[in-house]
Write a protein that holds these residues in place. Structure first.
Motif, short mmCIF file in Angstrom:
data_model
loop_
_atom_site.label_atom_id
_atom_site.label_comp_id
_atom_site.label_asym_id
_atom_site.label_seq_id
_atom_site.Cartn_x
_atom_site.Cartn_y
_atom_site.Cartn_z
N MET A 183 19.31 84.66 -16.60
CA MET A 183 19.07 86.03 -17.05
C MET A 183 19.86 86.28 -18.50
SD MET A 183 17.72 88.48 -13.90
CE MET A 183 16.96 89.73 -14.94
N GLN A 184 21.13 85.71 -18.24
CA GLN A 184 21.92 86.09 -19.43
C GLN A 184 21.92 84.51 -20.58
OE1 GLN A 184 26.17 87.19 -17.60
NE2 GLN A 184 25.07 86.73 -15.75
N GLY A 185 21.02 83.74 -20.01
CA GLY A 185 20.94 82.70 -21.10
C GLY A 185 21.64 81.47 -20.63
N HIS A 186 22.37 81.19 -19.51
CA HIS A 186 22.69 80.19 -19.26
C HIS A 186 22.06 79.15 -19.00
CE1 HIS A 186 27.15 81.54 -18.66
NE2 HIS A 186 26.84 82.59 -18.37
N THR A 187 22.21 77.83 -19.12
CA THR A 187 21.16 76.74 -19.05
C THR A 187 21.93 75.80 -17.88
OG1 THR A 187 22.30 75.70 -20.70
CG2 THR A 187 20.30 76.65 -21.14
N ARG A 188 23.11 75.96 -17.53
CA ARG A 188 23.58 75.39 -16.46
C ARG A 188 23.81 76.30 -15.02
NH1 ARG A 188 28.50 72.46 -19.73
NH2 ARG A 188 27.44 70.95 -20.78
N LEU A 189 22.91 76.18 -14.11
CA LEU A 189 22.88 76.91 -13.32
C LEU A 189 23.36 76.52 -11.81
CD1 LEU A 189 19.20 78.20 -14.07
CD2 LEU A 189 21.23 79.20 -15.08
N ASP A 190 23.82 75.23 -11.83
CA ASP A 190 24.34 74.67 -10.68
C ASP A 190 25.74 74.55 -10.51
OD1 ASP A 190 21.77 73.94 -9.26
OD2 ASP A 190 21.62 72.62 -10.89
N ARG A 191 26.50 75.14 -9.46
CA ARG A 191 27.97 74.75 -9.26
C ARG A 191 27.90 73.22 -9.21
NH1 ARG A 191 31.42 79.57 -8.81
NH2 ARG A 191 30.31 80.95 -7.20
N PRO A 192 29.29 72.91 -9.20
CA PRO A 192 29.62 71.28 -9.31
C PRO A 192 29.15 70.97 -7.83
CG PRO A 192 31.46 72.20 -10.51
CD PRO A 192 30.39 73.54 -9.96
N ARG A 193 28.81 69.75 -7.46
CA ARG A 193 28.69 69.25 -6.20
C ARG A 193 29.41 68.02 -6.03
NH1 ARG A 193 23.67 70.44 -3.32
NH2 ARG A 193 22.68 72.21 -4.07
N GLN A 194 30.08 67.73 -4.89
CA GLN A 194 30.63 66.41 -4.94
C GLN A 194 30.51 65.91 -3.26
OE1 GLN A 194 34.96 67.75 -5.33
NE2 GLN A 194 35.06 66.30 -3.78
N LYS A 195 30.73 64.60 -3.09
CA LYS A 195 31.00 64.00 -1.87
C LYS A 195 32.22 64.16 -1.22
CE LYS A 195 26.72 61.89 -2.24
NZ LYS A 195 25.45 62.59 -1.56
N ALA A 196 32.14 64.20 0.30
CA ALA A 196 33.65 64.39 0.71
C ALA A 196 33.29 63.93 2.17
CB ALA A 196 34.00 65.84 0.78
N VAL A 197 34.38 63.39 2.77
CA VAL A 197 34.33 62.85 4.18
C VAL A 197 34.47 64.08 5.27
CG1 VAL A 197 35.57 61.36 6.04
CG2 VAL A 197 35.30 60.75 3.47
N LEU A 198 33.46 64.05 6.12
CA LEU A 198 33.70 65.10 7.10
C LEU A 198 34.51 65.08 8.22
CD1 LEU A 198 31.61 67.48 8.12
CD2 LEU A 198 30.51 66.03 9.40
N ALA A 199 35.24 66.10 8.44
CA ALA A 199 36.32 65.93 9.18
C ALA A 199 36.22 66.28 10.48
CB ALA A 199 37.74 67.22 8.71
N HIS A 200 35.05 66.51 11.00
CA HIS A 200 34.79 66.71 12.54
C HIS A 200 33.32 66.61 12.57
CE1 HIS A 200 33.34 70.62 11.15
NE2 HIS A 200 34.50 70.82 10.57
N ASP A 201 32.80 66.44 14.00
CA ASP A 201 31.40 66.52 14.26
C ASP A 201 30.65 67.63 14.10
OD1 ASP A 201 32.08 63.97 15.22
OD2 ASP A 201 31.95 64.39 17.31
N VAL A 202 29.61 67.72 13.47
CA VAL A 202 28.79 68.94 13.56
C VAL A 202 27.22 68.65 14.23
CG1 VAL A 202 27.50 70.92 11.97
CG2 VAL A 202 29.76 69.50 11.16
N LYS A 203 27.08 69.49 15.00
CA LYS A 203 25.54 69.60 15.48
C LYS A 203 24.81 70.41 14.65
CE LYS A 203 25.95 68.03 20.47
NZ LYS A 203 26.90 68.66 21.19
N LYS A 204 23.68 70.03 14.47
CA LYS A 204 22.46 71.04 13.96
C LYS A 204 21.22 70.71 14.37
CE LYS A 204 21.14 70.59 9.76
NZ LYS A 204 19.76 70.00 9.72
N LYS A 205 20.50 72.09 14.21
CA LYS A 205 19.09 72.08 14.43
C LYS A 205 18.17 71.49 13.34
CE LYS A 205 19.17 76.22 17.22
NZ LYS A 205 18.86 77.92 16.85
#
Ligand code: AMP
Ligand code: MG
Length: 415
Positions: A324-346
């Motif tokens: 709404m303010q006129g920005h065209t970049r709407l995504d925060r930077p994303r990056q890959k990383a190594v997971l430090a621990h197990d995660v269970k998910k549905k």
């Protein structure tokens, strides 16, 4: 129907429009989007000037100069920054000159003071100076118009104004700047249990923390919060509050009242007064995200649990307010990383875990949750710096696997 995060986000953006522009004093333009191209009224730099404290000379005069065979020149003038001298530097002559001072006529290079030895007059007018190094034509001279020429475009329309852009706009004469207007965002919390921060909650009550955290997110997104009093869990009170918000704001955010409790009136009142676009997104935390509009004003109903509110705002509302303010970049930077621990998910939901991304000494990025992932708790969001994104689909994500994170510590950009 339950939507994917992308479907929901597209629908949110489709209900938003880029707001009109406004003129603001230069410093208030920081972080905002320039709405008209900015040209320079002058050459910057306005004149050829010295990059060093030293002596303006004719390069040909000092050819071959060294410690062993210095060239002695007569000092004919002394030019400080802010002064101007039209005394021509002739053959065998030099002008003492300070950084930023205009290069006098006749001189074609500056030799820095460390490469000279002045006589007992200390290099002032009437004395002499020994030059110990040779220079090439143009050395240590910053040229007129090197940054920008009069009439040239300094910043294009649509560019985001960072601190360096503020400096460029200042040097090119822009005391006022045309930028996209900040959206006024109505922040409404629903719930009979809410009391204000200044109060100690009585039995069954809690402090209205969402009103503050959402308002803070609104400010961080460059928009202006309009904090409304809490809306009781009552049909008529909800109607009244939504009508008022729709008449005063460019965007409405609510918290709470969007699940299947007996007193959850947000969805029904939104449908009655306006249109509902969706009410469920396949994500965790915060599956009951509700979106629509009232009288053309985009409306977003966040769930009441504080970290669902936090994540829902980040994923859907922040991009909308920036758009709404006129920005065209709407995504925060994303990056890959190594997971430090197990995660269970549905299965079937995308997870946005509040997490901490760290860079090890080996330069590798690892990420792990930054505290309890209960949607009622906010500490993990405070301790973290990113959202750890686990895609739809079930299964175990094991320590050492590669995952994606959204950097919350960086502004939207190209990465
Ligand atoms: P609701 O979505 O209204 O059922 O609320 C879900 C949970 O979030 C409940 O435990 C509420 O007490 C809590 N909650 C709702 N609104 C707020 C608020 N404004 N600040 C803090 N917690 C809230
Ligand atoms: Mg409630």
């Amino acid at each position: 129907m339950t939507l994917s995060v992308e479907q929901a986000r597209d629908l949110v953006l489709a209900r938003c429009r880029v707001l009109e522009t406004e003129e603001v004093p230069l410093l208030e333009a920081l972080g905002r989007v320039l709405a008209a191209e900015a040209r320079s009224d002058i050459d910057v730099a306005p004149f050829d000037n010295s990059a060093m404290d030293g002596y303006a000379v004719r390069a040909a005069d000092v050819a071959g100069a060294s410690d062993d065979s210095p060239v002695t020149l007569a000092v004919i003038s002394h030019i400080a920054a802010g002064e101007y001298s039209d005394v021509e530097v002739g053959p065998g002559q030099a002008a003492r000159i300070m950084t930023g001072a205009p290069v006098p006529p006749g001189a074609d290079a500056v030799i820095k003071v460390e490469e000279t030895a002045a006589d007992e007059n200390g290099g002032s007018t009437g004395g002499t100076v020994k030059i110990l190094r040779e220079v090439v034509v143009g050395q240590n001279i910053r040229l007129r118009g090197e940054e920008v020429r009069a009439g040239d475009v300094v910043l294009a329309s649509g560019e985001t104004i960072g601190p360096a852009a503020v400096g460029l706009l200042a040097s090119t004469g822009h005391a006022q700047v045309k930028v996209g207007r900040r959206p006024r965002v109505a922040v409404l919390s629903t719930g009979d249990e809410l009391v204000d921060v200044a109060e100690v909650p009585g039995l069954g009550k809690i402090r209205n923390s969402n009103s503050y955290s959402i308002s803070a997110q609104v400010i961080a997104a460059g928009a202006m919060p309009l904090r409304y009093p809490p809306v009781p869990d009552d049909l008529e009170a909800t109607r009244e509050a939504f009508r008022k918000a729709a008449s005063e704001a460019d965007f409405i955010v609510t918290s709470g009242g969007v699940s299947v409790g007996d007193f959850d009136y947000v969805g029904p009142v939104l449908e009655e007064l306006g249109e509902m676009e969706f009410c469920k997104v396949a994500m965790r935390p915060g599956n009951p995200q509700t979106m629509g509009s009232i009288d053309g004003v985009p409306f977003f109903g966040l769930p009441g649990n504080p970290s669902s509110t936090f994540v829902g705002f980040e994923v859907f509302i922040r991009p909308a307010l920036r758009y709404m303010q006129g920005h065209t970049r709407l995504d925060r930077p994303r990056q890959k990383a190594v997971l430090a621990h197990d995660v269970k998910k549905k299965r079937d939901r995308r997870y946005f875990l509040r997490a901490l991304l760290e860079r090890g000494e080996d330069g590798r990025y690892t990420v792990g949750v930054s505290g309890s992932q209960s949607s009622a708790l906010l500490t993990a969001a405070h301790k973290g710096n990113c959202l750890l994104v686990l895609p739809e689909g079930g299964g175990a994500f094991t320590a050492g696997s590669e995952v994606e994170v959204i950097r919350l510590d960086m502004e939207e950009g190209i990465a």
